[in-house]
Design an enzyme around this catalytic site. Sequence first.
Site: not given
Length: 419
Positions: A333, A335, A361
């Site tokens: 990931d 992000r 997140k």
Amino acid sequence: MDKKNFDTIDAALEDIRQGKLVIVIDDEDREDEGDFIGAADKVTNEMVNFITREARGLLCVAVTMDRAKELQLDPMVQRNTSQHETNFTVSVDAIAEGVTTGISVYDRAMTIKMLGDLSSTADDFSRPGHIFPLRAMDGGVLRRVGHTEAAVDLARLAGCSPTGLLCEILNDDGSMARLPQLIKLKAKFGLKLITIKELVAYQMQRNKLVQRAVESRLPTIYGEFRLIAYESFTDQHNHMAFVKGDVTTDEPVLVRVHSQCATGDTFASLRCDCGNQLASALTMIEKEGRGVLIYLMQEGRGIGLINKLKAYNLQDQGYDTVEANEKLGFKADLRDYGIGAQILKDLGVRKMKLMTNNPKKVVGLEGYGLEIVERVPLEMASNPMNQFYLDTKRDKLGHMIGCSFGPENFHIEKTATKP
């Protein structure tokens, strides 16, 4: 955290400007560690000796991405699987008069100083060596809440070369020094102690990664929203915010931070649950009467459309979504949520009910001073094409799919007070 134990960012910057070290602690849900940080161009033999004696960790130097390219500091490995995405480059020693093996205090101080000297070139260093450069993400702590970015930001803000030295602080027994030990260390040596969280707040008051470009009314099949487009200063992407109602009050706001998935969001791909999550989030916001959906251009968990399709081909050969990314040379990931956090701040969101199954997140947004009072699950019905994908997200990426959503699985206490 008791605020009286901490110093202001301005006080820390003054010490760095004077060639002193400061102690910087990060988030307890990340590494919960303290590092000595100073400006590379202010390094002395005494400083290096102090660090090796009192910190006992790995002595590193944080540089900007551009500087790493100039010095030809290539990544240490092609496939970085570091738990905290630490961007190590190949290690170096200075090629200079008096430098011998590279390990002595003098040798390491000279290497650090030359890394901080903007006139140095790639030919001034031998590889491998005894100092470990780290590449800081563009945008600093506003993009990644880590010591690497903090070191570069602090050096730059102090008016020094944007190159910082840093070293993890260990206890006498070799364990990581936590806040109680760091407070004692601060008192013993008269050092300033700050948090990355406060540095983020400091930078947010002075710098922006995005700016509003245009706002328009957007009626959709889910309801009517205000669509606000944002321009990014750190890349060429334009991001969007779908806003419903007044989101600036103290009442917690329903929020979804959604990363672009062209195949799922636009073409209803059965390989993932992204399109269904997008539709569900907008429907829930409309029903609530107020809320925000941030749409970030981070296709394929940050690897881009072309690489995502390559990953699909690997998945058809039996690899799971994590293994496919890693085989292509990417982390599972890529992000980052710094831009999303800045957009939420710009919109005036203070407290939120975050729609996500992804604990990363939650931590990623909390690191930017946003208060998350509740996690709202977004579980979609699976299909034969995405069951293995969803199982992998649960088992390898920690997504809370098919589990209890009680408070024992979601810690929100630490956002109540800022250090």
